[in-house]
Design a protein around this motif. Structure first.
Motif, PDB file in Angstrom:
ATOM      1  N   ALA A 260       0.839  -1.209   0.000  1.00  0.00           N
ATOM      2  CA  ALA A 260       0.000   0.000   0.000  1.00  0.00           C
ATOM      3  C   ALA A 260       0.871   1.255   0.000  1.00  0.00           C
ATOM      4  O   ALA A 260       0.590   2.227  -0.712  1.00  0.00           O
ATOM      5  CB  ALA A 260      -0.928  -0.018   1.206  1.00  0.00           C
ATOM      6  N   ALA A 261       1.944   1.227   0.783  1.00  0.00           N
ATOM      7  CA  ALA A 261       2.838   2.396   0.859  1.00  0.00           C
ATOM      8  C   ALA A 261       3.519   2.638  -0.497  1.00  0.00           C
ATOM      9  O   ALA A 261       3.657   3.781  -0.942  1.00  0.00           O
ATOM     10  CB  ALA A 261       3.883   2.183   1.959  1.00  0.00           C
ATOM     11  N   ARG A 262       3.921   1.536  -1.134  1.00  0.00           N
ATOM     12  CA  ARG A 262       4.547   1.656  -2.468  1.00  0.00           C
ATOM     13  C   ARG A 262       3.581   2.288  -3.462  1.00  0.00           C
ATOM     14  O   ARG A 262       3.940   3.146  -4.260  1.00  0.00           O
ATOM     15  CB  ARG A 262       4.972   0.274  -2.975  1.00  0.00           C
ATOM     16  N   LYS A 263       2.326   1.851  -3.354  1.00  0.00           N
ATOM     17  CA  LYS A 263       1.299   2.348  -4.282  1.00  0.00           C
ATOM     18  C   LYS A 263       1.075   3.856  -4.078  1.00  0.00           C
ATOM     19  O   LYS A 263       0.971   4.622  -5.052  1.00  0.00           O
ATOM     20  CB  LYS A 263      -0.001   1.577  -4.042  1.00  0.00           C
TER      21      LYS A 263
ATOM     22  N   GLY B  51       2.582   9.428  -6.515  1.00  0.00           N
ATOM     23  CA  GLY B  51       3.087  10.793  -6.300  1.00  0.00           C
ATOM     24  C   GLY B  51       2.558  11.444  -5.028  1.00  0.00           C
ATOM     25  O   GLY B  51       2.759  12.639  -4.803  1.00  0.00           O
ATOM     26  N   LYS B  52       1.911  10.664  -4.179  1.00  0.00           N
ATOM     27  CA  LYS B  52       1.365  11.245  -2.947  1.00  0.00           C
ATOM     28  C   LYS B  52       2.330  11.046  -1.779  1.00  0.00           C
ATOM     29  O   LYS B  52       3.114  10.089  -1.773  1.00  0.00           O
ATOM     30  CB  LYS B  52       0.025  10.577  -2.613  1.00  0.00           C
ATOM     31  N   THR B  53       2.238  11.948  -0.803  1.00  0.00           N
ATOM     32  CA  THR B  53       3.104  11.838   0.373  1.00  0.00           C
ATOM     33  C   THR B  53       2.357  11.144   1.517  1.00  0.00           C
ATOM     34  O   THR B  53       1.135  11.193   1.610  1.00  0.00           O
ATOM     35  CB  THR B  53       3.589  13.217   0.841  1.00  0.00           C
ATOM     36  N   ILE B  54       3.162  10.530   2.399  1.00  0.00           N
ATOM     37  CA  ILE B  54       2.604   9.777   3.531  1.00  0.00           C
ATOM     38  C   ILE B  54       2.997  10.449   4.842  1.00  0.00           C
ATOM     39  O   ILE B  54       4.164  10.778   5.056  1.00  0.00           O
ATOM     40  CB  ILE B  54       3.148   8.327   3.531  1.00  0.00           C
ATOM     41  N   GLY B  55       2.009  10.639   5.719  1.00  0.00           N
ATOM     42  CA  GLY B  55       2.270  11.142   7.076  1.00  0.00           C
ATOM     43  C   GLY B  55       1.949  10.033   8.067  1.00  0.00           C
ATOM     44  O   GLY B  55       0.837   9.512   8.079  1.00  0.00           O
ATOM     45  N   LEU B  56       2.948   9.649   8.857  1.00  0.00           N
ATOM     46  CA  LEU B  56       2.770   8.530   9.799  1.00  0.00           C
ATOM     47  C   LEU B  56       2.622   9.038  11.234  1.00  0.00           C
ATOM     48  O   LEU B  56       3.367   9.918  11.672  1.00  0.00           O
ATOM     49  CB  LEU B  56       3.987   7.595   9.728  1.00  0.00           C
ATOM     50  N   VAL B  57       1.657   8.480  11.951  1.00  0.00           N
ATOM     51  CA  VAL B  57       1.509   8.760  13.388  1.00  0.00           C
ATOM     52  C   VAL B  57       1.524   7.425  14.131  1.00  0.00           C
ATOM     53  O   VAL B  57       0.527   6.704  14.135  1.00  0.00           O
ATOM     54  CB  VAL B  57       0.192   9.519  13.694  1.00  0.00           C
ATOM     55  N   PRO B  58       2.661   7.079  14.744  1.00  0.00           N
ATOM     56  CA  PRO B  58       2.713   5.819  15.496  1.00  0.00           C
ATOM     57  C   PRO B  58       2.027   5.970  16.857  1.00  0.00           C
ATOM     58  O   PRO B  58       2.268   6.950  17.566  1.00  0.00           O
ATOM     59  CB  PRO B  58       4.215   5.569  15.695  1.00  0.00           C
ATOM     60  N   THR B  59       1.178   5.004  17.212  1.00  0.00           N
ATOM     61  CA  THR B  59       0.501   5.036  18.518  1.00  0.00           C
ATOM     62  C   THR B  59       0.388   3.627  19.085  1.00  0.00           C
ATOM     63  O   THR B  59       0.545   2.650  18.372  1.00  0.00           O
ATOM     64  CB  THR B  59      -0.943   5.593  18.428  1.00  0.00           C
TER      65      THR B  59
ATOM     66  N   LYS C 112      -2.366  17.658   7.657  1.00  0.00           N
ATOM     67  CA  LYS C 112      -2.037  18.975   7.069  1.00  0.00           C
ATOM     68  C   LYS C 112      -0.742  18.893   6.274  1.00  0.00           C
ATOM     69  O   LYS C 112      -0.541  19.636   5.319  1.00  0.00           O
ATOM     70  CB  LYS C 112      -1.866  20.009   8.188  1.00  0.00           C
ATOM     71  N   LEU C 113       0.156  17.999   6.725  1.00  0.00           N
ATOM     72  CA  LEU C 113       1.503  17.964   6.153  1.00  0.00           C
ATOM     73  C   LEU C 113       1.685  16.926   5.056  1.00  0.00           C
ATOM     74  O   LEU C 113       2.697  16.933   4.353  1.00  0.00           O
ATOM     75  CB  LEU C 113       2.530  17.706   7.272  1.00  0.00           C
ATOM     76  N   ALA C 114       0.746  15.996   4.940  1.00  0.00           N
ATOM     77  CA  ALA C 114       0.905  14.917   3.951  1.00  0.00           C
ATOM     78  C   ALA C 114      -0.430  14.594   3.294  1.00  0.00           C
ATOM     79  O   ALA C 114      -1.489  14.916   3.832  1.00  0.00           O
ATOM     80  CB  ALA C 114       1.478  13.678   4.625  1.00  0.00           C
ATOM     81  N   ASP C 115      -0.369  13.914   2.136  1.00  0.00           N
ATOM     82  CA  ASP C 115      -1.609  13.582   1.412  1.00  0.00           C
ATOM     83  C   ASP C 115      -2.376  12.446   2.074  1.00  0.00           C
ATOM     84  O   ASP C 115      -3.594  12.472   2.155  1.00  0.00           O
ATOM     85  CB  ASP C 115      -1.270  13.166  -0.034  1.00  0.00           C
ATOM     86  N   VAL C 116      -1.622  11.437   2.513  1.00  0.00           N
ATOM     87  CA  VAL C 116      -2.279  10.248   3.084  1.00  0.00           C
ATOM     88  C   VAL C 116      -1.762  10.036   4.508  1.00  0.00           C
ATOM     89  O   VAL C 116      -0.555  10.064   4.743  1.00  0.00           O
ATOM     90  CB  VAL C 116      -1.974   8.988   2.238  1.00  0.00           C
ATOM     91  N   VAL C 117      -2.686   9.815   5.451  1.00  0.00           N
ATOM     92  CA  VAL C 117      -2.278   9.578   6.841  1.00  0.00           C
ATOM     93  C   VAL C 117      -2.295   8.085   7.134  1.00  0.00           C
ATOM     94  O   VAL C 117      -3.267   7.387   6.830  1.00  0.00           O
ATOM     95  CB  VAL C 117      -3.221  10.304   7.825  1.00  0.00           C
ATOM     96  N   ILE C 118      -1.198   7.610   7.708  1.00  0.00           N
ATOM     97  CA  ILE C 118      -1.174   6.243   8.249  1.00  0.00           C
ATOM     98  C   ILE C 118      -1.040   6.377   9.761  1.00  0.00           C
ATOM     99  O   ILE C 118      -0.099   7.011  10.255  1.00  0.00           O
ATOM    100  CB  ILE C 118       0.011   5.415   7.706  1.00  0.00           C
ATOM    101  N   ALA C 119      -2.000   5.825  10.494  1.00  0.00           N
ATOM    102  CA  ALA C 119      -1.878   5.780  11.960  1.00  0.00           C
ATOM    103  C   ALA C 119      -1.625   4.333  12.319  1.00  0.00           C
ATOM    104  O   ALA C 119      -2.384   3.444  11.922  1.00  0.00           O
ATOM    105  CB  ALA C 119      -3.164   6.277  12.612  1.00  0.00           C
ATOM    106  N   SER C 120      -0.518   4.089  13.021  1.00  0.00           N
ATOM    107  CA  SER C 120      -0.291   2.710  13.445  1.00  0.00           C
ATOM    108  C   SER C 120      -0.827   2.545  14.860  1.00  0.00           C
ATOM    109  O   SER C 120      -0.734   3.462  15.678  1.00  0.00           O
ATOM    110  CB  SER C 120       1.189   2.337  13.361  1.00  0.00           C
ATOM    111  N   VAL C 121      -1.422   1.390  15.094  1.00  0.00           N
ATOM    112  CA  VAL C 121      -1.954   1.066  16.421  1.00  0.00           C
ATOM    113  C   VAL C 121      -1.329  -0.267  16.813  1.00  0.00           C
ATOM    114  O   VAL C 121      -1.661  -1.305  16.247  1.00  0.00           O
ATOM    115  CB  VAL C 121      -3.498   0.958  16.385  1.00  0.00           C
TER     116      VAL C 121
END
Ligand code: AMP
Length: 287
Positions: free
Chosen positions: A13-16, A21-29, A46-55
């Motif tokens: 998914a991250a590769r895709k 051309g989109k940026t990823i913002g990660l929030v580890p939790t 606000k800082l990236a196109d796609v947010v990934i939150a890890s749980v």
């Protein structure tokens, strides 16, 4: 919102995302999300196109006898809070990465990441091995999700400094953002562990913030000697929560984490206090 549990699927998914051309913002939790976590998610959006939150409640950062088994978990609630923070449009593309412990740490796992000196003081001293667990899981999350931006909370100040050093030292091409601490109305820093407190404990837990605020007021009125501040902070804690056990109160330079005797610009005070058996941490920049 997509919920991904396998490492391979997350990598794909991250590769895709990157490929489009989109940026990823990660929030580890570690989950059991509250408004503090939500503020990081909003910032990442606000800082990236796609947010990934890890749980992921990361077993390797808990010491023996710590609260790994009882750490509060609520995946459904977490997903709802992520959606709430992001709003409809951003939530559609967001990803929750919730891996299984056995996939992150297979039985023959033996590779660890350590930030040597910064990990040894304060929380590292009180919780041996804690930061080795934190840096290892976050390095793995960086490798799996390939973020352009990561957002961590100042609430865990030393953790943010250790991880920022790791990010630089290992050459990750990631923008590292530290977001301010979100507090309850009475000043208590939001934390998943606040859920352990009963009514009296919840009230008395304000002792951390009251003592920090007292120190900041004293600094503003001209006191710079940390021994004087320490004495007064202990008195405030005792008055607010008579049964509190102070684990440590430390005055350090914000960047280097080196202890200081006199408060100057960039001095931060961090503390860990056991309130009714619950270990809480907080910090405040004093000048
Ligand atoms: P945790 O789930 O406790 O591991 O925290 C995940 C992230 O949320 C870390 O970067 C924490 O520093 C951050 N965080 C936790 N509590 C707060 C808070 N009250 N305000 C802002 N960030 C927070």
């Amino acid at each position: 919102m997509q919920i991904i549990r396998s490492i391979r699927s997350m990598q794909a998914a991250a590769r895709k995302i990157a490929g489009s051309g989109k940026t990823i913002g990660l929030v580890p939790t570690m989950g059991y999300l509250h408004r503090g976590h939500q503020s990081l998610i909003v910032r990442a959006a606000k800082l990236a196109d796609v947010v990934i939150a890890s749980v992921f409640v990361n077993p390797s950062q808990f010491g023996p006898g710590e609260d790994f088994k009882t750490y509060p978990r609520d995946e459904k609630g977490d997903i709802a809070r992520i959606a709430e923070a992001l709003g409809k449009k951003k939530a559609r593309t967001a990803i929750v990465f919730a891996p299984k412990a056995i996939d992150i740490y297979p039985d023959d796992f033996e590779t660890w990441v350590t930030v040597e000196k910064l990990s040894q003081t304060l929380e590292g001293k009180a919780r041996p091995g804690h930061f080795r667990g934190v840096t290892t899981i976050v390095a793995k999350l960086f490798n799996i999700t390939r973020p352009d931006v990561v957002v961590f909370g100042l609430k865990d100040y030393q953790q943010a400094m250790v991880l920022s050093r790791m990010t630089r030292d290992l050459g990750y091409p990631i923008k590292f953002v530290i977001a301010p601490t979100v507090r309850e109305k009475d000043g208590l820093a939001m934390s998943s562990r606040n859920a352990y407190l009963d009514d009296l404990g919840r009230w008395e837990a304000t002792c951390l913030y009251y003592s920090l605020r007292t120190a900041r007021e004293m600094v503003r009125s001209g006191v710079a000697d940390t021994r004087v501040l320490l004495r007064e902070m202990k008195a405030v804690i005792k008055a607010t929560c008579p049964s509190a056990n102070v684990d440590y109160i430390a005055f350090t330079d914000f960047k280097t984490l080196k202890p200081v005797k006199t408060v100057t610009t960039g001095t931060i005070c961090s503390l860990a206090v056991r309130v009714h058996g619950v270990r809480l941490i907080d910090n405040l920049k004093l000048a």
